[in-house]
Design an enzyme around this catalytic site. Structure first.
Site, PDB file in Angstrom:
ATOM      1  N   ASP A  17       7.713  12.618  -4.326  1.00  0.00           N
ATOM      2  CA  ASP A  17       9.094  12.895  -3.891  1.00  0.00           C
ATOM      3  C   ASP A  17       9.783  13.975  -4.710  1.00  0.00           C
ATOM      4  O   ASP A  17      10.669  14.675  -4.221  1.00  0.00           O
ATOM      5  CB  ASP A  17       9.950  11.618  -3.996  1.00  0.00           C
ATOM      6  N   ALA A  25       5.444   8.136   1.398  1.00  0.00           N
ATOM      7  CA  ALA A  25       4.465   7.498   0.520  1.00  0.00           C
ATOM      8  C   ALA A  25       3.079   8.098   0.686  1.00  0.00           C
ATOM      9  O   ALA A  25       2.371   8.336  -0.300  1.00  0.00           O
ATOM     10  CB  ALA A  25       4.424   5.991   0.814  1.00  0.00           C
ATOM     11  N   HIS A 149      -9.949   3.445  29.305  1.00  0.00           N
ATOM     12  CA  HIS A 149      -8.933   3.041  30.284  1.00  0.00           C
ATOM     13  C   HIS A 149      -8.939   1.518  30.407  1.00  0.00           C
ATOM     14  O   HIS A 149     -10.013   0.926  30.487  1.00  0.00           O
ATOM     15  CB  HIS A 149      -9.243   3.669  31.643  1.00  0.00           C
TER      16      HIS A 149
HETATM   17  C1  LIG Z   1      14.010   2.058   1.380  1.00  0.00           C
HETATM   18  C2  LIG Z   1      12.867   3.011   1.466  1.00  0.00           C
HETATM   19  C3  LIG Z   1      11.952   2.881   2.487  1.00  0.00           C
HETATM   20  C4  LIG Z   1      10.878   3.761   2.578  1.00  0.00           C
HETATM   21  N1  LIG Z   1       9.971   3.610   3.589  1.00  0.00           N
HETATM   22  C5  LIG Z   1       8.915   4.435   3.664  1.00  0.00           C
HETATM   23  C6  LIG Z   1       7.953   4.266   4.686  1.00  0.00           C
HETATM   24  O1  LIG Z   1       8.044   3.392   5.545  1.00  0.00           O
HETATM   25  N2  LIG Z   1       6.905   5.117   4.709  1.00  0.00           N
HETATM   26  C7  LIG Z   1       6.762   6.107   3.780  1.00  0.00           C
HETATM   27  O2  LIG Z   1       5.782   6.857   3.872  1.00  0.00           O
HETATM   28  N3  LIG Z   1       7.656   6.285   2.804  1.00  0.00           N
HETATM   29  C8  LIG Z   1       8.729   5.469   2.716  1.00  0.00           C
HETATM   30  N4  LIG Z   1       9.652   5.646   1.723  1.00  0.00           N
HETATM   31  C9  LIG Z   1       9.468   6.749   0.788  1.00  0.00           C
HETATM   32  C10 LIG Z   1       8.428   6.392  -0.284  1.00  0.00           C
HETATM   33  O3  LIG Z   1       8.803   5.201  -0.920  1.00  0.00           O
HETATM   34  C11 LIG Z   1       8.357   7.532  -1.278  1.00  0.00           C
HETATM   35  O4  LIG Z   1       8.083   8.746  -0.600  1.00  0.00           O
HETATM   36  C12 LIG Z   1       7.253   7.292  -2.300  1.00  0.00           C
HETATM   37  O5  LIG Z   1       7.479   6.089  -2.985  1.00  0.00           O
HETATM   38  C13 LIG Z   1       7.215   8.464  -3.277  1.00  0.00           C
HETATM   39  O6  LIG Z   1       6.301   8.181  -4.292  1.00  0.00           O
HETATM   40  P1  LIG Z   1       6.514   8.797  -5.729  1.00  0.00           P
HETATM   41  O7  LIG Z   1       5.335   8.332  -6.515  1.00  0.00           O
HETATM   42  O8  LIG Z   1       6.785  10.254  -5.634  1.00  0.00           O
HETATM   43  O9  LIG Z   1       7.847   8.175  -6.284  1.00  0.00           O
HETATM   44  P2  LIG Z   1       8.213   6.641  -6.570  1.00  0.00           P
HETATM   45  O10 LIG Z   1       7.410   5.720  -5.718  1.00  0.00           O
HETATM   46  O11 LIG Z   1       9.697   6.577  -6.493  1.00  0.00           O
HETATM   47  O12 LIG Z   1       7.701   6.421  -8.029  1.00  0.00           O
HETATM   48  C14 LIG Z   1       8.395   6.977  -9.132  1.00  0.00           C
HETATM   49  C15 LIG Z   1       8.260   5.996 -10.294  1.00  0.00           C
HETATM   50  O13 LIG Z   1       8.777   6.622 -11.463  1.00  0.00           O
HETATM   51  C16 LIG Z   1       9.502   5.646 -12.173  1.00  0.00           C
HETATM   52  N5  LIG Z   1      10.441   6.362 -13.059  1.00  0.00           N
HETATM   53  C17 LIG Z   1      11.572   7.032 -12.733  1.00  0.00           C
HETATM   54  N6  LIG Z   1      12.121   7.562 -13.814  1.00  0.00           N
HETATM   55  C18 LIG Z   1      11.341   7.232 -14.857  1.00  0.00           C
HETATM   56  C19 LIG Z   1      11.379   7.503 -16.252  1.00  0.00           C
HETATM   57  N7  LIG Z   1      12.354   8.216 -16.803  1.00  0.00           N
HETATM   58  N8  LIG Z   1      10.389   7.012 -17.009  1.00  0.00           N
HETATM   59  C20 LIG Z   1       9.356   6.291 -16.466  1.00  0.00           C
HETATM   60  N9  LIG Z   1       9.280   6.015 -15.167  1.00  0.00           N
HETATM   61  C21 LIG Z   1      10.243   6.472 -14.376  1.00  0.00           C
HETATM   62  C22 LIG Z   1      10.191   4.829 -11.097  1.00  0.00           C
HETATM   63  O14 LIG Z   1      10.581   3.564 -11.590  1.00  0.00           O
HETATM   64  C23 LIG Z   1       9.072   4.729 -10.078  1.00  0.00           C
HETATM   65  O15 LIG Z   1       8.229   3.618 -10.300  1.00  0.00           O
HETATM   66  C24 LIG Z   1      10.737   4.789   1.610  1.00  0.00           C
HETATM   67  C25 LIG Z   1      11.660   4.919   0.587  1.00  0.00           C
HETATM   68  C26 LIG Z   1      12.720   4.047   0.511  1.00  0.00           C
HETATM   69  C27 LIG Z   1      13.701   4.195  -0.617  1.00  0.00           C
END
Ligand SMILES: Cc1cc2nc3c(=O)[nH]c(=O)nc-3n(C[C@H](O)[C@H](O)[C@H](O)COP(=O)(O)OP(=O)(O)OC[C@H]3O[C@@H](n4cnc5c(N)ncnc54)[C@H](O)[C@@H]3O)c2cc1C
Length: 170
Positions: A17, A25, A149
């Site tokens: 993200d 995700a 089908h």
């Molecule tokens: C309500 C909701 C519903 C969603 N539904 C979907 C869906 O149906 N399908 C889909 O594909 N996507 C969905 N998403 C989006 C999906 O959750 C994100 O795109 C995905 O989690 C991104 O992964 P990431 O690893 O980049 O970030 P994240 O999963 O946000 O992971 C980041 C991690 O970093 C940690 N962190 C932050 N700051 C610090 C720090 N300073 N030190 C240490 N750790 C830290 C956080 O606690 C977190 O665990 C949804 C999001 C939300 C909010």
């Protein structure tokens, strides 16, 4: 980040993200796998053209690739075909004819540029289009693929046939 997920800070990498692209995700996961592959000396690759997006409503909406609006804006010439579930046997038999399949293909090469599905089960159906696009497929590739089908997936074949104005059911 660059294509190897390197930030401007040496030794600091980023994906998911926090970087460009859809905040989904499965996109973050693909990038994580690609990054791990790169760390172990492998190629590591994410095709940003084929990341699906799904709205989990009833009916569901699933989409991959370009929209008509984006194609118009970029000036790319395309052919659009739209097939309604009201003409799909399985949809009729299950009394759920809501929705349609729309396919956008390059008007010169027939390459699939975008697929958009509004339907019950659209989140499952979209992957056929994804695989075709991953292989650089054309609308004709989808149109010539035999579909079981009666299934809702037949609407994808019909929409693909429609690119060449050869739709069978209407
Ligand atoms: C309500 C909701 C519903 C969603 N539904 C979907 C869906 O149906 N399908 C889909 O594909 N996507 C969905 N998403 C989006 C999906 O959750 C994100 O795109 C995905 O989690 C991104 O992964 P990431 O690893 O980049 O970030 P994240 O999963 O946000 O992971 C980041 C991690 O970093 C940690 N962190 C932050 N700051 C610090 C720090 N300073 N030190 C240490 N750790 C830290 C956080 O606690 C977190 O665990 C949804 C999001 C939300 C909010």
């Amino acid at each position: 980040v660059n294509t190897r997920f390197e930030t401007s800070v040496p030794g600091l990498y980023a994906f998911g993200d926090v970087v460009e692209g859809p905040m989904l995700a499965h996109k973050a996961s693909e990038e994580g796998v690609a990054f791990a592959e790169m760390l172990t000396g492998k190629a590591g690759h994410v095709n940003y053209e084929t990341i699906p997006g799904v709205v989990y409503t009833g009916p569901e909406f699933a989409s991959v690739g370009q929209t008509e609006e984006a194609l118009k804006e970029s000036g790319q010439s395309y052919v659009a075909s739209r097939f309604p579930f009201s003409a799909n046997g399985r949809a009729k038999a299950s009394h759920n004819t809501n929705g349609f399949v729309k396919i956008l293909a390059d008007s010169t090469t027939d390459r699939i540029l975008g697929v958009h599905i509004l339907s019950e089960g659209a989140s499952e159906m979209i992957h056929e289009a994804l695989v075709a696009m991953e292989f650089g497929g054309s609308a004709e590739d989808l149109a010539r693929t035999c579909h079981a089908h009666p299934t809702r997936s037949e609407a994808i074949k019909e929409a693909a046939l429609g690119i060449d104005k050869r739709t069978l059911h209407m």
